[in-house]
Design an enzyme around this catalytic site. Structure first.
Site, mmCIF file in Angstrom:
data_model
loop_
_atom_site.group_PDB
_atom_site.id
_atom_site.type_symbol
_atom_site.label_atom_id
_atom_site.label_comp_id
_atom_site.label_asym_id
_atom_site.label_seq_id
_atom_site.Cartn_x
_atom_site.Cartn_y
_atom_site.Cartn_z
ATOM 1 N N GLU A 43 34.446 46.305 46.203
ATOM 2 C CA GLU A 43 34.357 46.308 47.290
ATOM 3 C C GLU A 43 33.419 47.077 48.227
ATOM 4 O O GLU A 43 33.875 48.672 48.490
ATOM 5 C CB GLU A 43 35.279 45.885 48.148
ATOM 6 C CG GLU A 43 35.404 45.422 49.781
ATOM 7 C CD GLU A 43 36.729 44.968 50.249
ATOM 8 O OE1 GLU A 43 37.866 45.229 49.876
ATOM 9 O OE2 GLU A 43 36.871 44.327 51.314
ATOM 10 N N LYS A 114 33.283 37.717 53.024
ATOM 11 C CA LYS A 114 34.821 37.664 52.327
ATOM 12 C C LYS A 114 35.417 36.002 53.377
ATOM 13 O O LYS A 114 34.712 36.611 54.756
ATOM 14 C CB LYS A 114 35.027 38.722 52.965
ATOM 15 C CG LYS A 114 36.891 39.303 53.013
ATOM 16 C CD LYS A 114 36.880 40.545 53.172
ATOM 17 C CE LYS A 114 38.488 41.306 52.676
ATOM 18 N NZ LYS A 114 38.455 42.295 52.529
ATOM 19 N N CYS A 155 38.747 41.275 48.410
ATOM 20 C CA CYS A 155 39.767 41.552 48.276
ATOM 21 C C CYS A 155 41.102 41.094 48.873
ATOM 22 O O CYS A 155 41.922 39.567 47.991
ATOM 23 C CB CYS A 155 39.952 42.869 49.500
ATOM 24 S SG CYS A 155 40.927 44.110 49.103
HETATM 25 N N1 LIG Z 1 41.157 45.384 51.500
HETATM 26 C C1 LIG Z 1 41.649 44.758 51.936
HETATM 27 O O1 LIG Z 1 40.596 43.653 51.753
HETATM 28 C C2 LIG Z 1 43.276 43.858 51.259
HETATM 29 C C3 LIG Z 1 44.166 44.820 51.296
HETATM 30 O O2 LIG Z 1 43.973 46.509 50.606
HETATM 31 C C4 LIG Z 1 45.452 44.226 50.924
HETATM 32 O O3 LIG Z 1 45.485 43.377 50.793
HETATM 33 O O4 LIG Z 1 46.743 44.806 50.721
#
Ligand SMILES: NC(=O)CC(=O)C(=O)O
Length: 272
Positions: A43, A114, A155
């Protein structure tokens, strides 16, 4: 085709965008050299994971330099490339956290924006507000590739079992999550969530994270991994910059789904 090798590029993101692009290029080449036919980046691999920086690093499809590099590398190395994610400036001017997906000819197969934005205030450490600068996507992303059907989430999307289940029901055999968990939720939930999504959908899961950069404001947890449909961790990195590879074997997926046919045992009429 019963299987193939996947490579994950766990790169250490720095403030210099060009340096990130160059590093991604080198790591994709390394993954391909090691036999990977599917290559995955983390990401926000071209930009530090900080909301206020996303507009400055954002690119427009198809001309952005990061996007052009991804298309070129996919074609050059003849790989399916899940381009982690980058800040994308969309048609309306909104900025999205977007994963661009290319086939072996460098053609865009799809893009995932996302869906679930990471807006949290965890008292023991992580305060993040993606919605300060980002808009959320509104579609489920499943691409048909020469290596099988691949669903993509980014994520925080992994925390929503409904999204993974939707992709599995649409035919996904592999779910790919570029992600950047931090030092609080990483140790607590990263591997647990990836294994949970694997076992409840009987799919391969690929989680691709940035390496830890000790100088960065947001400290990535790393631990990129590949999990099989029985929830076994086949390969996992530590927090350092590295390329990891693993085999994906569809015979395992078929066997697990055959022996424990939970997708067929669902009672959807009860779940509404
Ligand atoms: N960074 C994200 O999108 C998610 C995350 O770090 C988590 O769910 O913990």
């Amino acid at each position: 085709m019963s299987g193939f090798t996947v490579g994950i590029c766990q790169l250490g993101v720095v403030a210099d965008k060009n340096a990130n692009i160059l590093k991604a290029q080198q790591m994709i080449a390394e993954a391909a050299k090691r036999g990977s036919r599917l290559v995955v980046l983390p990401e926000m691999f071209n930009c530090p994971y900080q909301s206020e920086l996303f507009p400055q690093y954002a690119e427009t499809y198809p001309d952005g330099p990061t996007i052009a590099m991804l298309a070129e590398c996919a074609e050059k190395h003849k790989v399916i490339l899940i381009g982690g994610s980058i800040p994308e400036r969309g048609e309306s001017g909104n900025i999205y956290n977007t994963s661009f997906i290319f086939n072996e000819w460098g053609e865009l197969l799809g893009r995932h924006r996302k869906v679930h934005l990471f807006d949290v205030a965890i008292k023991s450490g992580t305060i993040f507000q993606e919605s300060r600068t980002l808009a959320g996507g509104n579609s489920v992303t499943l691409v048909e590739t020469s290596l099988g059907n691949i669903g993509v989430g980014i994520c925080y999307d992994v925390r929503f079992p409904e999204l993974a289940r939707t992709m599995a029901l649409k035919g996904a055999e592999i779910l790919v999550y570029p992600g950047a968990f931090g030092p609080v939720t990483g140790p607590a939930h990263w591997e647990l969530l990836m294994r949970a999504r694997a076992v409840d959908n009987q799919v391969y899961i690929i989680g691709a994270a940035p390496a830890l950069n000790a100088a960065a404001e947001y400290k990535a947890y790393g631990h990129s991994l590949v999990v099989d449909p029985w929830a076994r961790v086949l390969a996992i990195a530590n927090e350092e910059e590295t390329v990891i590879t693993s085999k994906i074997d569809f015979r395992t997926l078929e066997r697990v789904r055959d022996e424990l046919p939970l997708l067929r045992h669902r009672k959807p009429e009860l779940y509404r």
